[in-house]
Design a protein around this motif. Structure first.
Motif, short mmCIF file in Angstrom:
data_model
loop_
_atom_site.label_atom_id
_atom_site.label_comp_id
_atom_site.label_asym_id
_atom_site.label_seq_id
_atom_site.Cartn_x
_atom_site.Cartn_y
_atom_site.Cartn_z
N ILE A 186 0.84 -1.20 0.00
CA ILE A 186 0.00 0.00 0.00
C ILE A 186 0.88 1.25 0.00
O ILE A 186 0.61 2.21 -0.71
N GLU A 187 1.96 1.22 0.78
CA GLU A 187 2.85 2.38 0.85
C GLU A 187 3.47 2.67 -0.50
O GLU A 187 3.62 3.81 -0.92
N GLU A 188 3.82 1.61 -1.24
CA GLU A 188 4.40 1.79 -2.56
C GLU A 188 3.39 2.43 -3.50
O GLU A 188 3.71 3.27 -4.31
N LYS A 189 2.13 2.02 -3.36
CA LYS A 189 1.09 2.58 -4.23
C LYS A 189 0.85 4.05 -3.91
O LYS A 189 0.51 4.84 -4.77
N LEU A 190 1.01 4.43 -2.63
CA LEU A 190 0.77 5.81 -2.23
C LEU A 190 1.73 6.75 -2.93
O LEU A 190 1.39 7.89 -3.20
N GLY A 191 2.94 6.29 -3.20
CA GLY A 191 3.92 7.15 -3.84
C GLY A 191 4.24 6.74 -5.25
O GLY A 191 5.37 6.84 -5.70
N SER A 192 3.25 6.26 -5.95
CA SER A 192 3.50 5.67 -7.27
C SER A 192 3.47 6.67 -8.41
O SER A 192 3.40 6.30 -9.55
N GLY A 193 3.45 7.99 -8.09
CA GLY A 193 3.49 8.97 -9.18
C GLY A 193 2.12 9.50 -9.50
O GLY A 193 1.23 9.52 -8.68
N GLU A 194 1.95 9.99 -10.74
CA GLU A 194 0.70 10.63 -11.12
C GLU A 194 -0.46 9.66 -11.12
O GLU A 194 -0.32 8.49 -11.45
N PRO A 195 -1.66 10.18 -10.76
CA PRO A 195 -2.81 9.30 -10.68
C PRO A 195 -3.34 8.83 -12.02
O PRO A 195 -3.91 7.76 -12.13
N SER A 196 -3.22 9.63 -13.04
CA SER A 196 -3.76 9.26 -14.35
C SER A 196 -2.83 9.78 -15.42
O SER A 196 -1.98 10.62 -15.17
N HIS A 197 -3.01 9.31 -16.64
CA HIS A 197 -2.18 9.80 -17.73
C HIS A 197 -3.05 10.55 -18.72
O HIS A 197 -4.26 10.38 -18.77
N SER A 198 -2.41 11.42 -19.50
CA SER A 198 -3.14 12.20 -20.48
C SER A 198 -3.08 11.52 -21.83
O SER A 198 -2.11 10.83 -22.16
N ILE A 199 -4.09 11.72 -22.62
CA ILE A 199 -4.05 11.23 -23.99
C ILE A 199 -4.39 12.38 -24.91
O ILE A 199 -5.04 13.34 -24.51
N LYS A 200 -3.91 12.30 -26.12
CA LYS A 200 -4.19 13.35 -27.10
C LYS A 200 -4.94 12.76 -28.26
O LYS A 200 -4.50 11.80 -28.87
N VAL A 201 -6.07 13.34 -28.54
CA VAL A 201 -6.88 12.88 -29.65
C VAL A 201 -7.17 14.09 -30.53
O VAL A 201 -7.78 15.05 -30.06
N ILE B 201 -8.82 20.06 -23.16
CA ILE B 201 -10.18 20.58 -23.31
C ILE B 201 -10.49 20.97 -24.76
O ILE B 201 -11.64 20.85 -25.20
N GLU B 202 -9.47 21.42 -25.50
CA GLU B 202 -9.70 21.80 -26.91
C GLU B 202 -10.25 20.64 -27.72
O GLU B 202 -11.02 20.85 -28.66
N GLN B 203 -9.86 19.43 -27.36
CA GLN B 203 -10.30 18.27 -28.11
C GLN B 203 -11.68 17.78 -27.64
O GLN B 203 -12.31 16.97 -28.31
N CYS B 204 -12.12 18.28 -26.48
CA CYS B 204 -13.42 17.86 -25.94
C CYS B 204 -14.56 18.77 -26.38
O CYS B 204 -15.71 18.31 -26.50
N PHE C 93 -14.69 11.10 -23.78
CA PHE C 93 -13.62 11.83 -24.45
C PHE C 93 -12.54 10.92 -25.01
O PHE C 93 -11.86 11.29 -25.97
N ASN C 94 -12.34 9.78 -24.41
CA ASN C 94 -11.36 8.83 -24.92
C ASN C 94 -11.90 8.22 -26.21
O ASN C 94 -12.89 7.49 -26.19
N GLN C 95 -11.23 8.50 -27.33
CA GLN C 95 -11.73 8.07 -28.63
C GLN C 95 -11.35 6.63 -28.98
O GLN C 95 -11.77 6.12 -30.02
N PRO D 126 -3.36 25.97 -20.26
CA PRO D 126 -3.95 24.72 -20.76
C PRO D 126 -4.67 23.96 -19.65
O PRO D 126 -4.29 24.02 -18.49
N SER D 127 -5.73 23.26 -20.05
CA SER D 127 -6.51 22.49 -19.07
C SER D 127 -7.02 21.21 -19.72
O SER D 127 -7.08 21.09 -20.94
N ASP D 128 -7.40 20.27 -18.87
CA ASP D 128 -7.88 18.96 -19.32
C ASP D 128 -9.24 18.67 -18.68
O ASP D 128 -9.55 19.15 -17.59
N LEU D 129 -10.01 17.83 -19.36
CA LEU D 129 -11.24 17.29 -18.80
C LEU D 129 -11.05 15.79 -18.59
O LEU D 129 -10.33 15.13 -19.33
N LEU D 130 -11.73 15.27 -17.58
CA LEU D 130 -11.61 13.84 -17.24
C LEU D 130 -12.66 13.04 -18.00
O LEU D 130 -13.85 13.35 -17.96
#
Length: 520
Positions: free
Chosen positions: A176-191, A440-443, A455-457, A426-430
């Motif tokens: 669990i401790e390793e997961k707590l510090g595992s980096g960013e929660p999600s990744h971005s995609i470009k469509v 957001i420009e792609q959404c 939004f995920n194509q 710049p901003s993103d939508l989930l």
């Protein structure tokens, strides 16, 4: 500073099914639909992971809109402060504040004020009406000692089992401790989505510039090159090193910090001070300013939202903006102020004129609410406070590199009044189905055609964080913490597993393994 110890696990009480109530945005009866749970306590990491799955808190109530059913879909939006450049309208607001502070000038004209989530309270009022009818079975004060004892005994049992089973324990604390510090929660995609005919300019490309502006720019660059070349020849004739060449004046625009913290004259008309105060009655500064802050909140709600004074009283204010499930944390590698819930108070000449309620989380500053003195609406305090919070996020990033986003709550494209959040770029939508971030420009083209969008194509993409192993989910039952795999062996109610599965899919595998789901 005292040594930091890991916080106790989050303790939540999930309300099965969905709740429907009047929408705070379009005002349709029973049009707003969401899932909800009561967070008796919550770690900042768990809340970070929850908002990255579309959840949001109001006080200790945490809710998630049912996106494909609710009348006004609410998309989580985040801004990239490190790449943020203030727009022309943003600069006007900052200059307006500086003129007011320096000379007392009051600008005339339209107020561009759009406070963060000014209608959020209306949006969840229906949930709280329901909450008053629900019997919250778990009282954290009475169970805190039971929880502590249970966790300690659980750890001892795990130590014993580790000796027998090695590292195959399903709920190993190190994992669990390793997961707590595992980096960013999600990744971005470009469509890439091009504009449709008749829909206007392509927002993914830089805006067009006038020919006159481009001619001026070319002329300016040419003059700079000529002056630099002349200086270079003169210095070479004198035998001077090239490193001593006079630098050409930079044409870089002023940074956000330059505009906010521009020096004021000694005889400035006003003094503005921004104070960060923990949202806790144990904090002396929060406690001493509470009555003034409450009066400001009531004044704001009555004037801006036309609330009755008895609706926005002390108990409502405390429930909505002071009580937070987030446990304050001060890890050595975190920001100096620590993680948790805070009130960012704007003091003008010794009195509070605005308060921005924010959560400081492992990867972001999350805006909760803003209330301000309507007498100062001419200062566009909603826009001003958002820009200050973006600058504050950048400041925190210098010490805590992974803290690099500014979450603005929900973006609601179907409600024109709530589209202003898309102006902070710049901003993103989930994506509401796969929980990846999309620019957001792609959404926007998709949202122009349909209020609910995936939004995920990639049609094959799935929710990577979904619940995959229900037996690993943690439950708090009869004063004991245990895996669901153990708990279900003592249950006879056939509907129990359906409720737990619904909860697990909504919070995701990581949170289901860390948080304790209260069952009675």
């Amino acid at each position: 500073m005292a040594s930091w110890s890991a916080p106790s696990p989050s303790l939540v009480e999930y309300f099965e099914g969905q709740t429907s109530f009047q929408c705070g945005y379009c005002k349709s009866n029973f049009g707003s639909c969401s899932h909800g749970m009561w967070a008796h306590s919550m770690t900042v990491q768990d809340y970070q992971d929850l908002i990255d799955r579309g959840w949001r808190r109001s006080g200790k109530y945490v809710y998630k809109p049912v996106m494909n059913q609710t009348c006004c879909p609410q998309y989580t939006i985040r801004c990239h402060p490190l790449q943020f450049q203030p727009s022309k309208s943003h600069k006007k607001v900052l200059k307006k504040m500086l003129k007011f502070l320096a000379k007392g000038e009051i600008s005339k004209g339209n107020c561009e004020d759009e406070p963060m989530d000014s209608t959020m309270e209306d949006a969840v009022d229906g949930d709280f009406a329901l909450m008053n009818k629900l019997d919250i079975k778990c009282d954290l004060k009475t169970l805190s000692s039971d929880l502590k004892v249970s966790i300690e005994s659980e750890e001892k049992e795990k130590e014993k089992s580790l000796k027998k089973e090695g590292s195959k324990d399903l709920i190993h604390p190190q994992a669990i401790e390793e997961k707590l510090g595992s980096g960013e929660p999600s990744h971005s995609i470009k469509v890439h989505i091009g504009p449709k005919p008749g829909k206007g300019a392509d927002l993914s490309k830089p805006p067009c510039r006038k020919a006159k502006e481009m001619r001026k720019e070319r002329k300016r660059l040419k003059l700079m090159q000529q002056s630099s070349a002349g200086a270079f020849e003169g210095f070479q004739a004198q035998g001077q090193p090239v490193s001593l060449l006079p630098k050409a004046k930079s044409n870089q625009p002023k940074s956000l910090e330059d505009l906010i913290f521009e020096s004021l004259p000694e005889d400035a008309s006003h003094k503005l001070e921004v104070r960060l105060v923990p949202a806790s009655f144990e904090d002396p500064e929060f406690k001493s300013s509470f009555n003034q802050s409450l009066s400001l909140y009531t004044k704001y709600q009555v004037a801006i939202h036309q609330d009755e004074p008895d609706i926005c009283d002390k108990s409502e204010f405390t429930r909505f903006l002071c009580n937070s499930p987030l446990e304050a944390e001060h890890p050595a590698n975190g920001p100096e102020c620590g993680y948790g819930s805070f009130h960012q108070q704007y003091w003008l000449d010794g009195k509070i004129i605005a308060v921005g309620v924010i959560d400081i989380l492992p990867y972001c500053v999350s805006s909760v609410y803003l209330y301000y003195d309507p007498d100062y609406s001419f200062l566009s305090l909603g826009v001003y406070s958002a820009l200050r919070e973006i600058a504050f996020t950048r400041q925190l990033h210098e010490k805590t590199s992974q803290l690099s986003y500014y979450y603005m709550g929900f973006y609601i494209h179907s409600c024109p009044k709530m589209r202003y959040k898309g102006q902070y770029r710049p901003s993103d939508l989930l994506c509401p189905e796969t929980y990846v971030w999309v620019p957001i420009e792609q959404c926007l083209p998709s949202l122009d055609n349909s209020k609910y969008c995936r939004f995920n194509q990639d049609p094959q993409a799935e929710d990577e964080g979904r619940s995959k192993e229900l037996d690993r989910l943690r439950v708090f039952h009869r004063r004991s913490a245990m895996p669901y795999g153990v708990y279900k062996n003592h249950q006879e109610d056939p509907s129990e597993e359906a409720v737990v599965l619904e909860y697990a899919n909504l919070v995701g595998q990581k949170c289901s393994e860390r948080m304790l789901l209260f069952r009675h």
